[in-house]
Design a protein around this motif. Structure first.
Motif, short mmCIF file in Angstrom:
data_model
loop_
_atom_site.label_atom_id
_atom_site.label_comp_id
_atom_site.label_asym_id
_atom_site.label_seq_id
_atom_site.Cartn_x
_atom_site.Cartn_y
_atom_site.Cartn_z
N THR A 173 0.64 -1.32 -0.08
CA THR A 173 -0.07 -0.21 0.00
C THR A 173 0.94 1.31 0.10
OG1 THR A 173 -1.72 -1.25 1.29
CG2 THR A 173 -1.98 1.08 1.27
N HIS A 174 1.97 1.13 0.61
CA HIS A 174 2.78 2.29 0.64
C HIS A 174 3.27 2.63 -0.53
CE1 HIS A 174 6.45 4.82 1.93
NE2 HIS A 174 6.00 4.92 2.79
N ALA A 175 3.82 1.82 -1.33
CA ALA A 175 4.46 1.98 -2.62
C ALA A 175 3.32 2.34 -3.54
CB ALA A 175 5.02 0.64 -3.35
N PRO B 271 -2.25 -3.13 4.95
CA PRO B 271 -0.90 -3.12 4.30
C PRO B 271 -0.29 -4.42 4.68
CG PRO B 271 -1.31 -1.03 5.13
CD PRO B 271 -2.35 -1.91 5.50
N TYR B 272 0.73 -5.12 3.62
CA TYR B 272 1.38 -6.31 3.88
C TYR B 272 2.59 -6.23 2.89
CZ TYR B 272 2.54 -11.01 5.07
OH TYR B 272 2.91 -12.22 5.29
N PRO B 273 3.72 -6.66 3.34
CA PRO B 273 4.20 -7.31 4.76
C PRO B 273 3.94 -5.96 5.86
CG PRO B 273 6.09 -7.47 3.28
CD PRO B 273 4.76 -6.73 2.34
N VAL B 274 3.67 -6.35 7.09
CA VAL B 274 3.68 -5.57 8.00
C VAL B 274 4.74 -4.45 8.10
CG1 VAL B 274 3.19 -5.38 10.71
CG2 VAL B 274 2.26 -7.17 9.49
N ALA B 275 6.09 -5.22 8.06
CA ALA B 275 7.05 -4.18 8.10
C ALA B 275 7.73 -3.76 6.57
CB ALA B 275 8.29 -4.77 8.83
N LEU B 276 7.93 -2.46 6.66
CA LEU B 276 8.63 -2.09 5.13
C LEU B 276 10.01 -2.40 5.31
CD1 LEU B 276 7.26 1.71 4.52
CD2 LEU B 276 6.43 -0.67 3.59
N SER C 272 13.56 -3.53 13.99
CA SER C 272 14.98 -3.53 13.44
C SER C 272 14.77 -3.93 12.00
CB SER C 272 15.91 -4.63 14.00
OG SER C 272 15.47 -5.69 13.94
N MET C 273 13.73 -4.60 11.41
CA MET C 273 13.58 -5.07 10.00
C MET C 273 12.90 -3.86 9.39
SD MET C 273 14.63 -8.01 10.39
CE MET C 273 14.36 -8.44 8.65
N GLY C 274 12.62 -2.75 9.71
CA GLY C 274 11.98 -2.05 9.06
C GLY C 274 10.97 -1.01 9.62
N ARG C 275 10.30 0.14 9.00
CA ARG C 275 9.20 0.74 9.64
C ARG C 275 7.93 0.08 9.52
NH1 ARG C 275 8.81 5.97 6.09
NH2 ARG C 275 7.32 6.81 7.86
N ASN C 276 6.86 0.20 10.53
CA ASN C 276 5.77 -0.44 10.48
C ASN C 276 4.99 0.05 9.38
OD1 ASN C 276 2.71 -0.08 11.11
ND2 ASN C 276 3.44 -1.78 12.20
N HIS C 277 4.43 -0.59 8.49
CA HIS C 277 3.93 -0.45 6.93
C HIS C 277 3.02 0.59 7.16
CE1 HIS C 277 3.14 -2.12 2.70
NE2 HIS C 277 2.72 -0.62 2.73
N LYS C 278 1.79 0.21 8.46
CA LYS C 278 0.64 0.97 8.19
C LYS C 278 1.15 2.41 8.73
CE LYS C 278 -2.43 0.69 11.59
NZ LYS C 278 -3.53 0.13 12.62
N GLN C 279 1.73 2.46 9.71
CA GLN C 279 2.33 3.80 10.44
C GLN C 279 3.27 4.69 9.35
OE1 GLN C 279 1.23 4.74 13.51
NE2 GLN C 279 2.26 6.70 12.92
#
Length: 309
Positions: A209-211, A235-240, A253-260
């Motif tokens: 969704t972010h992209a 949005p999925y994956p949960v982490a960007l 550590s794996m990335g920003r929260n996708h929804k946030q």
């Protein structure tokens, strides 16, 4: 005797002479009549007002029974013929459609779920139970058939992930896909091509969704009338930025929260479009609770219209 006779004769002569004198005087006065006029007002011989004749109506007289009463209001308009409005109704899920439109359409694997109820197919035939994807395809094609050359549009397909898809799922690439990568005028040829594009959509894994929203806001300029965002899930994956082969949900550590990340970044992307007057509509398709929570939160934060289908 002689004296009496003479007196009678004299009296008769006097009477006759008097009558003759009156006759002469009357004749002379008729030859030169005089008009008496007021010296102070030269209109004295004109009428001082109009002559009005008033006739009272009979108390028991009534208006003809066959004359309808007169009303101030206009008569009600005749109803349109059934189906006449639908052929020219430029709406999308009940929302008015402007001249320059971008559609962000979720084509992730979960759109194949069959949980949106009944509807109508491309030809108006009733479908008892549609998939989420069919619901979007039917509505999009219906709209395309009502547009003309004054409209321009493009589609951003929302699917894909920067990760390896789980076993048994289709490919996770590409991460989003554009139809034309520009607003395309709705000519007869473009409409036919767009309808074929929508009808032959193939779903794949992931909900980036972010992209997709970033591309929709940044690749068409700011002069957009409508941005329609349709999705069936969160949005999925949960982490960007999740590492390939993982489905990290912590967003640490794996990335920003996708929804946030969407809630933080989207206002800046959308600001030029909002300044132009673009209307954002968020359409939640299907029964996924996670999608409902995200879409309602996103709509409220962005001042967008939320539609449930």
């Amino acid at each position: 005797m002689n004296m009496l006779v003479r007196l009678s004769i004299v009296s008769g002569c006097v009477v006759i002479a008097g009558i003759a004198l009156c006759t002469v005087t009357a004749a002379e006065s008729s030859e030169a009549p005089e008009l008496f006029r007021s010296a102070a007002n030269d209109g004295a011989d004109r009428p001082t007002g109009r002559l009005l004749l008033r006739v009272n109506a009979r108390q028991d007289e009534q208006a003809p029974a066959n004359e309808p009463p007169v009303e101030d209001s206009e008569p009600p308009a005749e109803p349109d013929e059934p189906g006449a409005e639908d052929d020219t109704d430029e709406t999308y899920y009940g929302q008015s459609v402007g001249k320059r439109v971008v559609f962000v359409i979720d084509v992730s694997w979960s759109m194949g779920s069959q949980d949106v109820g009944a509807g109508e197919d491309y030809d108006g035939n009733t479908v008892g139970s549609m998939t989420r994807m069919e619901c979007v395809q039917y509505e999009t094609v219906r709209l395309l058939r009502t547009l003309d050359e004054s409209h321009a549009f493009d589609f951003v397909l929302l699917a894909g992930a920067e990760m390896k898809e789980p076993p048994g799922f289709p490919t996770s690439k590409p991460v989003t896909k554009l139809w034309k990568n520009q607003l395309t005028q709705c000519t007869e040829g473009a409409r036919a091509e767009a309808i074929d594009f929508i009808q032959t959509i193939v779903m794949w894994f992931g909900t980036p969704t972010h992209a997709a929203l970033e591309r929709a806001c940044n690749e068409y300029g700011s002069e957009i009338d409508n941005l329609f965002f349709l999705t069936d899930g969160a949005p999925y994956p949960v982490a960007l930025g999740a590492a390939p082969g993982t489905m990290d949900g912590g967003g640490g550590s794996m990335g920003r929260n996708h929804k946030q990340a969407i809630l933080e970044d989207f206002p800046g992307w959308f600001a030029p479009l909002r300044a132009y007057g673009c209307k954002l509509s968020c359409i939640h398709v299907g029964q996924d609770l996670g999608a409902g929570t995200f879409m309602q939160e996103f709509s409220a934060a962005m001042g967008a219209e939320y539609i449930r289908r």
